[in-house]
Design a protein around this motif. Sequence first.
Motif, PDB file in Angstrom:
ATOM      1  N   ARG A  94     -23.250 -37.427 -28.431  1.00 19.65           N
ATOM      2  CA  ARG A  94     -22.320 -37.028 -27.375  1.00 19.65           C
ATOM      3  C   ARG A  94     -22.964 -37.176 -25.999  1.00 19.65           C
ATOM      4  NH1 ARG A  94     -21.034 -31.591 -28.440  1.00 19.65           N
ATOM      5  NH2 ARG A  94     -22.775 -31.018 -27.112  1.00 19.65           N
ATOM      6  N   SER A  95     -24.210 -36.755 -25.869  1.00 27.76           N
ATOM      7  CA  SER A  95     -24.903 -36.857 -24.585  1.00 27.76           C
ATOM      8  C   SER A  95     -25.102 -38.314 -24.178  1.00 27.76           C
ATOM      9  CB  SER A  95     -26.252 -36.143 -24.652  1.00 27.76           C
ATOM     10  OG  SER A  95     -26.069 -34.762 -24.854  1.00 27.76           O
ATOM     11  N   LEU A  96     -25.484 -39.163 -25.113  1.00 27.30           N
ATOM     12  CA  LEU A  96     -25.663 -40.586 -24.799  1.00 27.30           C
ATOM     13  C   LEU A  96     -24.345 -41.225 -24.367  1.00 27.30           C
ATOM     14  CD1 LEU A  96     -28.157 -41.671 -27.604  1.00 27.30           C
ATOM     15  CD2 LEU A  96     -28.638 -41.436 -25.147  1.00 27.30           C
ATOM     16  N   ARG A  97     -23.249 -40.872 -25.019  1.00 30.44           N
ATOM     17  CA  ARG A  97     -21.933 -41.388 -24.618  1.00 30.44           C
ATOM     18  C   ARG A  97     -21.594 -40.936 -23.195  1.00 30.44           C
ATOM     19  NH1 ARG A  97     -18.202 -43.524 -27.493  1.00 30.44           N
ATOM     20  NH2 ARG A  97     -16.514 -42.383 -26.479  1.00 30.44           N
ATOM     21  N   GLN A  98     -21.882 -39.689 -22.895  1.00 31.30           N
ATOM     22  CA  GLN A  98     -21.601 -39.165 -21.561  1.00 31.30           C
ATOM     23  C   GLN A  98     -22.477 -39.838 -20.510  1.00 31.30           C
ATOM     24  OE1 GLN A  98     -22.132 -34.954 -22.202  1.00 31.30           O
ATOM     25  NE2 GLN A  98     -20.008 -34.666 -22.840  1.00 31.30           N
ATOM     26  N   LEU A  99     -23.759 -40.007 -20.798  1.00 35.33           N
ATOM     27  CA  LEU A  99     -24.671 -40.640 -19.852  1.00 35.33           C
ATOM     28  C   LEU A  99     -24.338 -42.115 -19.638  1.00 35.33           C
ATOM     29  CD1 LEU A  99     -27.946 -38.922 -21.045  1.00 35.33           C
ATOM     30  CD2 LEU A  99     -26.904 -38.668 -18.773  1.00 35.33           C
ATOM     31  N   ALA A 100     -23.755 -42.749 -20.649  1.00 35.66           N
ATOM     32  CA  ALA A 100     -23.366 -44.163 -20.539  1.00 35.66           C
ATOM     33  C   ALA A 100     -22.027 -44.338 -19.832  1.00 35.66           C
ATOM     34  CB  ALA A 100     -23.314 -44.796 -21.930  1.00 35.66           C
ATOM     35  N   GLY A 101     -21.374 -43.232 -19.487  1.00 36.57           N
ATOM     36  CA  GLY A 101     -20.098 -43.315 -18.789  1.00 36.57           C
ATOM     37  C   GLY A 101     -18.901 -43.511 -19.691  1.00 36.57           C
ATOM     38  N   LEU A 102     -19.078 -43.312 -20.985  1.00 40.92           N
ATOM     39  CA  LEU A 102     -17.978 -43.489 -21.937  1.00 40.92           C
ATOM     40  C   LEU A 102     -17.112 -42.238 -22.051  1.00 40.92           C
ATOM     41  CD1 LEU A 102     -19.941 -45.425 -24.685  1.00 40.92           C
ATOM     42  CD2 LEU A 102     -18.444 -46.356 -22.908  1.00 40.92           C
ATOM     43  N   ASP A 103     -17.547 -41.166 -21.425  1.00 41.48           N
ATOM     44  CA  ASP A 103     -16.791 -39.918 -21.379  1.00 41.48           C
ATOM     45  C   ASP A 103     -16.691 -39.543 -19.906  1.00 41.48           C
ATOM     46  OD1 ASP A 103     -15.909 -37.283 -21.349  1.00 41.48           O
ATOM     47  OD2 ASP A 103     -17.241 -36.627 -22.948  1.00 41.48           O
ATOM     48  N   THR A 104     -15.503 -39.365 -19.425  1.00 42.05           N
ATOM     49  CA  THR A 104     -15.309 -39.101 -17.997  1.00 42.05           C
ATOM     50  C   THR A 104     -14.933 -37.650 -17.704  1.00 42.05           C
ATOM     51  OG1 THR A 104     -13.016 -39.827 -18.159  1.00 42.05           O
ATOM     52  CG2 THR A 104     -14.658 -41.487 -17.531  1.00 42.05           C
ATOM     53  N   SER A 105     -15.184 -36.765 -18.630  1.00 41.57           N
ATOM     54  CA  SER A 105     -14.869 -35.352 -18.409  1.00 41.57           C
ATOM     55  C   SER A 105     -15.758 -34.782 -17.305  1.00 41.57           C
ATOM     56  CB  SER A 105     -15.073 -34.562 -19.698  1.00 41.57           C
ATOM     57  OG  SER A 105     -16.447 -34.522 -20.028  1.00 41.57           O
ATOM     58  N   ALA A 106     -15.358 -33.639 -16.778  1.00 37.77           N
ATOM     59  CA  ALA A 106     -16.145 -32.980 -15.738  1.00 37.77           C
ATOM     60  C   ALA A 106     -17.544 -32.649 -16.239  1.00 37.77           C
ATOM     61  CB  ALA A 106     -15.428 -31.719 -15.263  1.00 37.77           C
TER      62      ALA A 106
END
Length: 115
Positions: free
Chosen positions: A37-49
């Motif tokens: 989940r963190s890697l997806r967020q850091l890669a910009g694949l999750d745009t949540s706040a």
Amino acid sequence: MVEGNFSKLADVVWHRADVLVWLDLPLWLVAWRITVRSLRQLAGLDTSAQARRLTWSRAFFGRRSLLRTAVRKYRHNRPRYARQVAETAALGVRVVRLRSGREADAWVAEQLGRR
């Protein structure tokens, strides 16, 4: 219905339940899911706040990183959860302990099929 981690209210709430469902996933799986989940967020694949505020340090490397905190809390809280669940079961509450995503999916499907 009460949903979430209310272990601090176990003495007040749990004994009133018909069923207590404990999603008791292994530490390796919890760590894996946080990492992915963190890697997806850091890669910009999750745009949540939450994802927009995440940094590499906050996810993995800081003293209070998500991963480090999860491991620490898992090791600290799991024995307490096991004790609280056993005490609740001794009061006659039906306990369902699910130890994998597959078990959880099967249990939910079974419950939906009963409707």
